[in-house]
Write a protein that holds these residues in place. Structure first.
Motif, PDB file in Angstrom:
ATOM      1  N   THR A 377       0.911  -1.262  -0.036  1.00 26.33           N
ATOM      2  CA  THR A 377      -0.109   0.037  -0.173  1.00 26.33           C
ATOM      3  C   THR A 377       0.965   1.444   0.111  1.00 26.33           C
ATOM      4  OG1 THR A 377      -1.834  -1.201   1.181  1.00 26.33           O
ATOM      5  CG2 THR A 377      -1.690   1.363   1.166  1.00 26.33           C
ATOM      6  N   ILE A 378       0.653   2.230  -1.028  1.00 24.32           N
ATOM      7  CA  ILE A 378       1.267   3.484  -1.013  1.00 24.32           C
ATOM      8  C   ILE A 378       0.343   4.450  -0.531  1.00 24.32           C
ATOM      9  CG2 ILE A 378       2.596   5.278  -2.301  1.00 24.32           C
ATOM     10  CD1 ILE A 378       3.422   2.772  -4.156  1.00 24.32           C
ATOM     11  N   VAL A 379       0.810   5.676   0.301  1.00 23.91           N
ATOM     12  CA  VAL A 379      -0.009   6.775   0.725  1.00 23.91           C
ATOM     13  C   VAL A 379       0.673   8.014   0.427  1.00 23.91           C
ATOM     14  CG1 VAL A 379      -1.387   8.209   2.427  1.00 23.91           C
ATOM     15  CG2 VAL A 379      -1.328   5.694   2.265  1.00 23.91           C
ATOM     16  N   ILE A 380       0.146   8.959  -0.255  1.00 21.89           N
ATOM     17  CA  ILE A 380       1.008   9.953  -0.698  1.00 21.89           C
ATOM     18  C   ILE A 380      -0.161  11.374  -0.363  1.00 21.89           C
ATOM     19  CG2 ILE A 380       0.439   9.967  -3.053  1.00 21.89           C
ATOM     20  CD1 ILE A 380       3.543  11.486  -2.052  1.00 21.89           C
ATOM     21  N   GLY A 381       0.554  12.403   0.265  1.00 25.69           N
ATOM     22  CA  GLY A 381      -0.357  13.724   0.432  1.00 25.69           C
ATOM     23  C   GLY A 381       0.393  14.308   1.585  1.00 25.69           C
ATOM     24  N   PRO A 382      -0.249  15.398   2.031  1.00 28.98           N
ATOM     25  CA  PRO A 382       0.048  16.358   3.001  1.00 28.98           C
ATOM     26  C   PRO A 382       0.159  15.610   4.418  1.00 28.98           C
ATOM     27  CG  PRO A 382      -2.205  16.979   2.403  1.00 28.98           C
ATOM     28  CD  PRO A 382      -1.643  16.092   1.499  1.00 28.98           C
ATOM     29  N   ASN A 383       0.916  15.778   5.259  1.00 29.45           N
ATOM     30  CA  ASN A 383       0.840  15.225   6.518  1.00 29.45           C
ATOM     31  C   ASN A 383      -0.443  15.868   7.574  1.00 29.45           C
ATOM     32  OD1 ASN A 383       1.785  17.635   7.868  1.00 29.45           O
ATOM     33  ND2 ASN A 383       4.039  16.658   7.768  1.00 29.45           N
ATOM     34  N   ASP A 384      -0.482  15.205   8.569  1.00 28.90           N
ATOM     35  CA  ASP A 384      -1.745  15.602   9.321  1.00 28.90           C
ATOM     36  C   ASP A 384      -1.759  17.037   9.921  1.00 28.90           C
ATOM     37  OD1 ASP A 384      -2.878  12.889   9.032  1.00 28.90           O
ATOM     38  OD2 ASP A 384      -2.014  12.031  10.593  1.00 28.90           O
ATOM     39  N   ARG A 385      -0.312  17.344  10.160  1.00 34.71           N
ATOM     40  CA  ARG A 385      -0.335  18.936  10.799  1.00 34.71           C
ATOM     41  C   ARG A 385      -0.265  19.765   9.775  1.00 34.71           C
ATOM     42  NH1 ARG A 385       5.136  18.966  13.848  1.00 34.71           N
ATOM     43  NH2 ARG A 385       3.947  21.222  14.320  1.00 34.71           N
ATOM     44  N   GLY A 386      -0.079  19.408   8.371  1.00 33.27           N
ATOM     45  CA  GLY A 386       0.061  20.336   7.418  1.00 33.27           C
ATOM     46  C   GLY A 386       1.468  21.096   7.243  1.00 33.27           C
ATOM     47  N   THR A 387       2.378  20.407   7.950  1.00 38.67           N
ATOM     48  CA  THR A 387       3.604  20.956   7.966  1.00 38.67           C
ATOM     49  C   THR A 387       4.610  20.776   6.718  1.00 38.67           C
ATOM     50  OG1 THR A 387       4.429  19.296   9.043  1.00 38.67           O
ATOM     51  CG2 THR A 387       3.707  21.143  10.421  1.00 38.67           C
ATOM     52  N   GLY A 388       3.974  19.447   5.962  1.00 41.10           N
ATOM     53  CA  GLY A 388       4.867  19.027   4.765  1.00 41.10           C
ATOM     54  C   GLY A 388       4.108  18.053   4.195  1.00 41.10           C
ATOM     55  N   PHE A 389       4.938  17.277   3.218  1.00 37.44           N
ATOM     56  CA  PHE A 389       4.068  16.161   2.359  1.00 37.44           C
ATOM     57  C   PHE A 389       4.745  14.921   2.742  1.00 37.44           C
ATOM     58  CE2 PHE A 389       3.767  19.588  -0.640  1.00 37.44           C
ATOM     59  CZ  PHE A 389       2.413  19.845  -0.575  1.00 37.44           C
ATOM     60  N   ILE A 390       4.213  13.606   2.824  1.00 41.57           N
ATOM     61  CA  ILE A 390       4.678  12.489   3.190  1.00 41.57           C
ATOM     62  C   ILE A 390       4.191  11.417   2.254  1.00 41.57           C
ATOM     63  CG2 ILE A 390       2.822  12.062   4.757  1.00 41.57           C
ATOM     64  CD1 ILE A 390       4.693  10.940   6.612  1.00 41.57           C
ATOM     65  N   CYS A 391       4.972  10.523   2.022  1.00 44.27           N
ATOM     66  CA  CYS A 391       4.690   9.182   1.408  1.00 44.27           C
ATOM     67  C   CYS A 391       5.185   8.097   2.238  1.00 44.27           C
ATOM     68  CB  CYS A 391       5.687   9.274   0.121  1.00 44.27           C
ATOM     69  SG  CYS A 391       5.220   7.689  -0.710  1.00 44.27           S
ATOM     70  N   THR A 392       4.044   6.955   2.525  1.00 44.66           N
ATOM     71  CA  THR A 392       4.250   5.931   3.244  1.00 44.66           C
ATOM     72  C   THR A 392       4.226   4.779   2.224  1.00 44.66           C
ATOM     73  OG1 THR A 392       2.010   5.870   4.032  1.00 44.66           O
ATOM     74  CG2 THR A 392       3.523   7.015   5.257  1.00 44.66           C
ATOM     75  N   LEU A 393       5.088   3.742   2.527  1.00 48.38           N
ATOM     76  CA  LEU A 393       4.811   2.325   2.028  1.00 48.38           C
ATOM     77  C   LEU A 393       4.597   1.432   3.178  1.00 48.38           C
ATOM     78  CD1 LEU A 393       5.316   0.342  -0.517  1.00 48.38           C
ATOM     79  CD2 LEU A 393       7.943   0.339   0.232  1.00 48.38           C
ATOM     80  N   ASN A 394       3.584   0.885   2.892  1.00 47.25           N
ATOM     81  CA  ASN A 394       2.721  -0.049   4.143  1.00 47.25           C
ATOM     82  C   ASN A 394       3.056   0.696   5.469  1.00 47.25           C
ATOM     83  OD1 ASN A 394       2.782  -1.993   2.180  1.00 47.25           O
ATOM     84  ND2 ASN A 394       4.957  -2.603   2.057  1.00 47.25           N
ATOM     85  N   ASP A 395       2.853   1.638   5.499  1.00 52.96           N
ATOM     86  CA  ASP A 395       2.623   2.570   6.772  1.00 52.96           C
ATOM     87  C   ASP A 395       4.066   3.284   7.390  1.00 52.96           C
ATOM     88  OD1 ASP A 395      -0.098   2.503   6.944  1.00 52.96           O
ATOM     89  OD2 ASP A 395       0.036   0.383   8.240  1.00 52.96           O
ATOM     90  N   SER A 396       4.897   2.730   6.404  1.00 58.89           N
ATOM     91  CA  SER A 396       6.102   3.309   6.710  1.00 58.89           C
ATOM     92  C   SER A 396       6.749   4.507   5.970  1.00 58.89           C
ATOM     93  CB  SER A 396       7.539   2.171   6.793  1.00 58.89           C
ATOM     94  OG  SER A 396       7.069   1.092   7.625  1.00 58.89           O
ATOM     95  N   PRO A 397       7.161   5.691   6.436  1.00 57.21           N
ATOM     96  CA  PRO A 397       7.575   6.906   5.750  1.00 57.21           C
ATOM     97  C   PRO A 397       8.801   6.303   4.834  1.00 57.21           C
ATOM     98  CG  PRO A 397       7.404   7.465   8.013  1.00 57.21           C
ATOM     99  CD  PRO A 397       7.316   5.795   8.028  1.00 57.21           C
ATOM    100  N   ILE A 398       8.800   6.760   3.604  1.00 55.27           N
ATOM    101  CA  ILE A 398      10.042   6.673   2.591  1.00 55.27           C
ATOM    102  C   ILE A 398      10.185   8.258   2.106  1.00 55.27           C
ATOM    103  CG2 ILE A 398       9.295   4.347   1.928  1.00 55.27           C
ATOM    104  CD1 ILE A 398       8.196   5.468  -0.500  1.00 55.27           C
ATOM    105  N   PRO A 399      11.550   8.241   2.052  1.00 52.07           N
ATOM    106  CA  PRO A 399      12.206   9.750   1.645  1.00 52.07           C
ATOM    107  C   PRO A 399      12.116  10.048   0.188  1.00 52.07           C
ATOM    108  CG  PRO A 399      14.113   8.336   2.094  1.00 52.07           C
ATOM    109  CD  PRO A 399      12.718   7.206   2.293  1.00 52.07           C
TER     110      PRO A 399
END
Length: 615
Positions: A377-399
């Motif tokens: 599973t991949i998730v991409i979008g703004p983080n919950d705080r709105g301080t930046g963007f984040i991408c996760t692979l299987n719930d783990s952040p990837i840079p």
């Protein structure tokens, strides 16, 4: 035996008093050294008087310097500039304001959070932000700063700046064979970037695949008879030289560009030859009320895609675009954003005195979730705080945003992050396209072409849509592959009458899997007349002709002069009509044409500045 002792010179005690006096005045070491040397070199018999004279002169010099500095400071304060703060301190001040406004609106949607995240990234600016822009904002004080940032946020979230998808979660039904083929496409990209140089067999056994999948038990076995592999071998993309081993050449870009519609379906591409790019996209638009949104991944050094997009301007003051530039979250976190940073910030940071912030671009800040069966599973979008963007692979952040050079030296996650840069752009572009938006990716990278074809056909069940830059550095204008190729845009773009057929074969049967996520609401491009008939044109094509039979030499000369300025035909038509109606003289029209030409040149220059990374 006698020894001679070296005489040690006795230091003049008055020299110390001079040094201490100069230090008390807060003068620089260089100034003090020069004055001490002046004292030593002097032959004046009255040393005390000399010291007093030097100290008085030093005090006068210091006072004059302070007066000049104070005047300069006062002048800057009157202009609203804060000279005492360093650039980093000013940046901290401004990002703090963004944080305060963001926290006050913490309950807002992803679009609002995404805009705040984008603003934070812009202010940080990777060290590129012009300090004068900070000063312009800071001069407004607390209220002025807050109001300015609110204006920026407003223009980044208003309806005319946003392209929004209704569906943001996608569940792709996958079996082991489809997983095998998707991993093969990821492998091709890594092999092209030299992130993994061995065979696909060894790739499946690597730590990279283990990091991608939730469960290592799901790693597929090598399958030389999978649907994708058989298709690519049949179409001559590569050969299987050893039994049960798949190791294609590292460079397959041209083959994928040639065969996008052959392998993954769709009609032959629309070709705009290199010498016709500056003539404009606007005359080829079928309906101006249905604009297209271009998300650029990479283009050639001459920026032909940006130039083509820039020629779609129209309207009363040429402020509207038929082809609008689109930035999605994967675009915004991609290293290539640096290439268009100045172009974006010059608009979003436009001073209030010049009209305030604005943007001609389209943005999408939504959070997307892609479930690849039960495999990953991949998730991409703004983080919950709105301080930046984040991408996760299987719930783990990837840079995501890792550059190729860093990824080569990094661990498997770094290599995945580098490859996912393109993969995420294609996923989000395809998600918007699936939502019925007229979104199209644009690239000069053959692997991006292949991944687009695979993702859109096999995962989303839509006909591939892509703009491909195939302009060559020294290519002939008559070359059959020299130009920009538009795939899947037949519903929006007319085929140029002088275009030749692409060397890609005609529409093929789509031997693709049926995915439950697929529907045919917006899958297929409409068929069009493809006979490629050529028309004979006169020298004044598309220019209004007067009813008079008598040849008007002045008028013809005027038309020729206008054509030399490379203006769009609709502009020439309007200017010639003014001449025919005797509203303006030929000289007045030439002056007006010069102004139009400058406007177009500025627009094209701005577009050349704004581009994504080079490959």
């Amino acid at each position: 035996m006698s020894s001679r002792r070296r005489k040690i010179p006795i230091k003049d005690p008055r020299e110390n008093s001079l040094i201490n006096g100069l230090k008390k005045l807060g003068l620089s070491n260089t100034y003090i050294t020069n004055k001490v040397q002046q004292y030593k070199n002097s032959l004046a018999p009255d040393k005390n008087g000399l010291i007093k004279k030097i100290l008085n002169k030093a005090k006068a010099d210091r006072n004059l310097t302070l007066i000049k500095k104070e005047k300069k400071t006062q002048l800057k304060k009157e202009r609203g500039i804060i000279p005492t703060a360093k650039k980093s301190e000013k940046l901290t001040t401004l990002t703090t304001y963004i944080q305060t406004l963001r926290n006050a609106n913490s309950g807002k949607n992803n679009t609002s959070k995404g805009a705040y995240a984008f603003l934070s990234n812009l202010y940080r600016g990777h060290g590129r932000m012009n300090e004068n822009r900070f000063n312009t904002i800071l001069k407004g004080g607390d209220k002025g700063i807050s109001n300015y940032i609110k204006k920026q946020h407003t223009i980044l979230t208003k309806n005319s700046s946003i392209l929004r998808a209704e569906e943001t979660t996608f569940d792709f039904e996958m079996d082991s064979e489809l997983l095998h083929d998707l991993l093969f496409m990821i492998y091709l990209d890594m092999r092209h970037d030299r992130l993994f140089t061995d065979s696909f067999n060894n790739f499946l056994a690597s730590e990279i695949v283990k990091k991608i999948l939730k469960d290592t038990k799901d790693i597929p076995n090598i399958n030389t008879q999978s649907k994708l592999i058989k298709t690519l071998v049949r179409e001559g993309v590569f050969e299987i030289k050893k039994k049960d081993e798949i190791k294609p050449p590292a460079t397959l870009e041209d083959k994928f560009k040639n065969k996008l519609n052959v392998i993954w379906g769709g009609s032959p591409p629309i070709q705009i030859k290199k010498d016709k790019i500056k003539s404009g996209l606007l005359p080829l638009a079928k309906n101006l009320s249905k604009p297209i949104y271009i998300s650029i991944d990479a283009e050639g050094s001459q920026k032909y895609i940006s130039t083509l997009q820039g020629t779609s301007r129209y309207g009363k003051q040429y402020t509207q675009y038929y082809a609008k530039r689109l930035f999605t979250v994967p675009n915004l976190i991609d290293p290539g954003i640096n290439f268009v940073f100045d172009n974006i910030s010059s608009r979003i940071f436009r001073p209030n005195e010049s009209g305030g912030p604005y943007t001609p671009y389209k943005f999408n800040y939504q959070k997307f979730k892609f479930n690849f069966g039960n495999y990953f599973t991949i998730v991409i979008g703004p983080n919950d705080r709105g301080t930046g963007f984040i991408c996760t692979l299987n719930d783990s952040p990837i840079p995501v945003g890792t550059t190729k050079s860093n990824a080569q030296l990094n661990n498997p996650i770094g290599k995945i992050a580098k490859t996912f840069g393109d993969f995420l752009q294609i996923l989000v572009n395809s998600a918007l396209y699936k939502n019925g938006k007229n979104v199209v990716g644009a690239t000069s990278d053959g692997n991006f072409v292949a991944m687009t074809g695979f993702v859109q056909r096999e995962l989303f069940g839509i006909t591939p849509r892509l703009i491909v830059d195939r302009t060559t550095k020294l290519g002939s204008f008559n070359s059959s592959i020299d130009g920009i190729f538009l795939f899947g845009l037949d519903d929006y773009i007319k085929r140029p009458n002088n275009a030749t057929r692409s060397n890609s074969r005609a529409t093929t049967k789509n031997n693709t899997r049926v995915n439950k996520n697929n529907n045919n609401n917006n899958n297929n491009a409409s068929s069009i007349n493809q006979r490629g008939q050529k028309r004979v044109r006169n020298n004044n094509a598309n220019v209004n002709q007067p009813p008079a039979k008598k040849i008007n030499v002045t008028r013809n000369r005027l038309i020729q002069n206008l054509k030399k300025k490379s203006l769009p035909n609709f502009v020439i038509n309007g200017l010639v009509k003014s001449y025919d109606n005797k509203q303006k003289t030929a000289n007045q029209i030439i002056r007006e044409a010069n102004n139009f030409s400058k406007t177009f040149t500025m627009g094209k220059t701005a577009q050349r500045i704004g581009t994504l990374r080079k490959r």
